[in-house]
Scaffold this active site. Structure first.
Site, PDB file in Angstrom:
ATOM      1  N   GLU A  44       0.568  -0.728   6.580  1.00 45.10           N
ATOM      2  CA  GLU A  44      -0.480  -0.633   5.563  1.00 45.10           C
ATOM      3  C   GLU A  44      -0.726  -2.013   4.961  1.00 45.10           C
ATOM      4  O   GLU A  44      -0.201  -3.014   5.413  1.00 45.10           O
ATOM      5  CB  GLU A  44      -0.081   0.377   4.476  1.00 45.10           C
ATOM      6  CG  GLU A  44       1.225   0.088   3.773  1.00 45.10           C
ATOM      7  CD  GLU A  44       1.648   1.208   2.828  1.00 45.10           C
ATOM      8  OE1 GLU A  44       0.927   2.208   2.709  1.00 45.10           O
ATOM      9  OE2 GLU A  44       2.720   1.078   2.204  1.00 45.10           O
ATOM     10  N   SER A  63      -3.548   2.857   5.823  1.00 45.34           N
ATOM     11  CA  SER A  63      -2.170   3.131   5.440  1.00 45.34           C
ATOM     12  C   SER A  63      -1.666   4.311   6.253  1.00 45.34           C
ATOM     13  O   SER A  63      -2.236   5.396   6.200  1.00 45.34           O
ATOM     14  CB  SER A  63      -2.102   3.450   3.945  1.00 45.34           C
ATOM     15  OG  SER A  63      -0.813   3.868   3.570  1.00 45.34           O
ATOM     16  N   GLY A 115       0.865  10.304  -0.400  1.00 35.83           N
ATOM     17  CA  GLY A 115       1.052  11.110   0.791  1.00 35.83           C
ATOM     18  C   GLY A 115      -0.194  11.791   1.312  1.00 35.83           C
ATOM     19  O   GLY A 115      -0.135  12.513   2.318  1.00 35.83           O
ATOM     20  N   ASP A 140       1.398  -4.137  -5.738  1.00 34.28           N
ATOM     21  CA  ASP A 140       0.180  -4.462  -4.970  1.00 34.28           C
ATOM     22  C   ASP A 140      -0.654  -5.543  -5.655  1.00 34.28           C
ATOM     23  O   ASP A 140      -1.844  -5.353  -5.934  1.00 34.28           O
ATOM     24  CB  ASP A 140      -0.676  -3.208  -4.768  1.00 34.28           C
ATOM     25  CG  ASP A 140       0.100  -2.034  -4.218  1.00 34.28           C
ATOM     26  OD1 ASP A 140       0.917  -2.250  -3.308  1.00 34.28           O
ATOM     27  OD2 ASP A 140      -0.099  -0.907  -4.703  1.00 34.28           O
TER      28      ASP A 140
END
Length: 333
Positions: free
Chosen positions: A221, A183, A128, A53
């Site tokens: 996302e 996301s 998650g 990222d």
């Protein structure tokens, strides 16, 4: 942010320009087409380039590169080629983040320079989960340990239909500040910010919906919005990250005449209905490119992303390509 200006190539782009010219026509595939091996390889980077990222900003002395984990890892480069690890934005995470992540880990930074300060938006969550938050910090130098945390900007909970991670700041063509994020769940959203604080604008409580992929698992996302020639371009990552060489991440784009949409892809499909024109996908040893940001530099706009290097046992690696524009749509070269 307005793009354009010089097309002067840095030395690693000159080294690959012949290949780029040969493959650009092939890379401009029809909307929705699968990835082809004709995508150009990333520009040359060396040193400490194991990142997730990435977000990069130009400074008076070169470049600072920020990435997920370890209090926001920070690397420097004088030439945009060789990168050196220089520390953590936060040597000690802000105390409030432990409400969202028991380890204090920080994800998906977005860094830009506005109004004499470096602005760092970052994510706090666990894998998650949508019990998540986006925080803000500012610095006069951008260097590790120099950041002053400004606290929470937006949150989501397990009962929310969205996920407050993957922030990206847009200063639009009229000087208004916006934060896009999201996301999975119901996709990508945007809120209006107050430029004086970097926090939510009190007079606008709307959460604008920008993109969604209706089929489960709703895999979209990492938004990034840039302005060019009358359009706002929303780059996103589709499909699955963080699985090494099994990753299926790919970078897509849609555009709109308004920062808060509606966004359509090149075929006219709304991004709210799963649309997105592919910009970069798996090719050769470059597996699962995504987690992207866009930086305007002296030689043009740069797509900055991570990928999994099949030639290095699937190691997450920094990718950088120049962005070209053809018919009003971006392509990497």
């Amino acid at each position: 942010m307005r793009f354009g200006g010089s097309r002067r190539l840095s030395f690693w782009q000159r080294a690959t320009v012949a290949v780029a010219v040969a493959v650009t026509a092939c890379a401009m595939v029809a909307p929705g087409s699968p990835a082809l091996a004709a995508y150009p390889g990333p520009g040359r980077v060396t040193g400490n380039v194991t990142v997730h990222d990435p977000s990069m900003v130009r400074t008076p002395s070169g470049y600072l590169l920020f990435s997920t984990h370890n209090g926001i890892e920070t690397r420097s480069s004088a030439d945009r080629v060789n990168f050196t690890f220089v520390g953590r934005a936060f040597p000690t995470p802000p105390s409030w983040v432990y409400s969202y992540n028991s380890s204090g880990d920080l994800w998906a930074p977005d860094v830009s320079y506005q109004n004499g300060l470096y602005w760092l938006y970052y994510s706090v969550s666990s894998f998650g989960s949508n019990n998540s938050a986006i925080g803000l910090a500012t610095s006069t130098t951008g260097l590790p340990g120099s950041w002053t945390d400004r606290g929470v900007v937006v949150t989501s909970t397990s009962s929310s239909n969205f996920n407050a991670i993957d922030p990206s700041l847009l200063v639009d063509n009229n000087g208004r500040w916006w934060l896009s994020f999201g996301s999975f769940w119901s996709g990508i959203y945007m809120i209006r910010l107050d430029p004086s604080t970097g926090k939510r604008l009190a007079s606008d409580n709307t959460r604008y919906h920008l993109a969604h992929r209706p089929p489960d698992p709703h895999a979209v996302e990492a938004p990034q919005i840039v302005y060019r020639s009358g359009y706002y371009y929303l780059f996103t990552s589709h499909d699955l990250c963080c699985r090494g060489t099994a990753s299926t991440y790919r970078i897509t784009v849609g555009r709109s005449t308004s920062p808060n949409g509606p966004y359509l892809d090149r075929a006219g499909v709304p991004l709210l209905n799963g649309g997105g024109t592919e910009v970069l996908a798996t090719h050769g040893a470059v597996v699962g490119p995504g987690g992207q940001s866009v930086l305007r530099d002296t030689d043009g706009a740069l797509l900055v992303y991570h990928y999994y290097d099949a030639g290095a046992a699937g190691r997450e690696t920094l990718g950088v390509n120049l962005i070209g524009w053809s018919g009003g749509w971006p392509a990497v070269y």
